[in-house]
Design an enzyme around this catalytic site. Sequence first.
Site, PDB file in Angstrom:
ATOM      1  N   LYS A  85       7.860  30.660  28.270  1.00 58.07           N
ATOM      2  CA  LYS A  85       6.481  30.870  28.730  1.00 58.07           C
ATOM      3  C   LYS A  85       5.612  31.532  27.670  1.00 58.07           C
ATOM      4  CE  LYS A  85       7.819  31.051  33.615  1.00 58.07           C
ATOM      5  NZ  LYS A  85       9.290  31.067  33.457  1.00 58.07           N
ATOM      6  N   ARG A  86       5.685  31.012  26.465  1.00 55.37           N
ATOM      7  CA  ARG A  86       4.911  31.576  25.371  1.00 55.37           C
ATOM      8  C   ARG A  86       3.439  31.165  25.484  1.00 55.37           C
ATOM      9  NH1 ARG A  86       9.127  34.353  25.000  1.00 55.37           N
ATOM     10  NH2 ARG A  86      10.293  34.541  23.053  1.00 55.37           N
TER      11      ARG A  86
END
Length: 281
Positions: free
Chosen positions: A99-100
Amino acid sequence: MSPLEPFGTRLRHAMDERGPLCVGIDPHASLLAEWGLNDDVIGLERFSRTVVEAVADRVAVLKPQSAFFERFGSRGVAVLERTVREARAAGALVVMDAKRGDIGSTMAAYAESFLHKDAPLFSDALTVSPYLGYGSLKPAVELARDNGAGLFVLALTSNPEGAEVQHALRPDGRSVGATVLAHLAAENAGQRPLGSFGAVVGATLGDLSSYDLDINGPLLAPGIGAQGASAADLPAVFGTAVRNVVPNVSRGVLRHGPDVAALRESARRFADEIRAAVGSG
């Protein structure tokens, strides 16, 4: 298949051959304890290798949650590297659940960490957050295209807190979540058999008929099993886009470990239920 063949093409083939199930690799402390393992790097490695041994040669996708590896520092990241490498060698596609999301050179560095074909953590796809503006994902989009990888962009997530952002209305009357879906549809336009840029859409959200989920890309759907959704719910939630859904099951499978046969049987049962519900395979 060539490493540079688009992720969407490779995913479509894997889903058709193995069914669309995605199994999470989530070695959190309580699950390690349930398996009789210590909450340390040795326990982490045993857990991860057992999951890979059990299911990597028979499910379409494995999804390691990077946070549960990163918490052990460099040794944990080394385990994650081996997990990714061994899962891909066994034939599973790997979606790195990290979930960058950031801007500019920082987003580019995140992309290089997971989406460059020569990176130690190179994965077939990466989860990313668009909430610094969808345009902030451009470095990841471009690098994914160059390396035959994909993205899963948070769009309509199953956590209750997500609604305050994702259902918020823009000045043009369209919700933020719908805007993200529209961007992804544009990325995937004209791609066959499936685009490489997918959305994360919770299987627990109920009727989503007000959203256009036909983005010509995959829809990663957490929530099956322990979170309360079932395979039978998928057609009602995803409508005509159901064939492109990649349902994620984590605890529902993992709680059957460390017995390899039990893990395999649980994954097989979920895969069969999903095939029956969505008409895949």
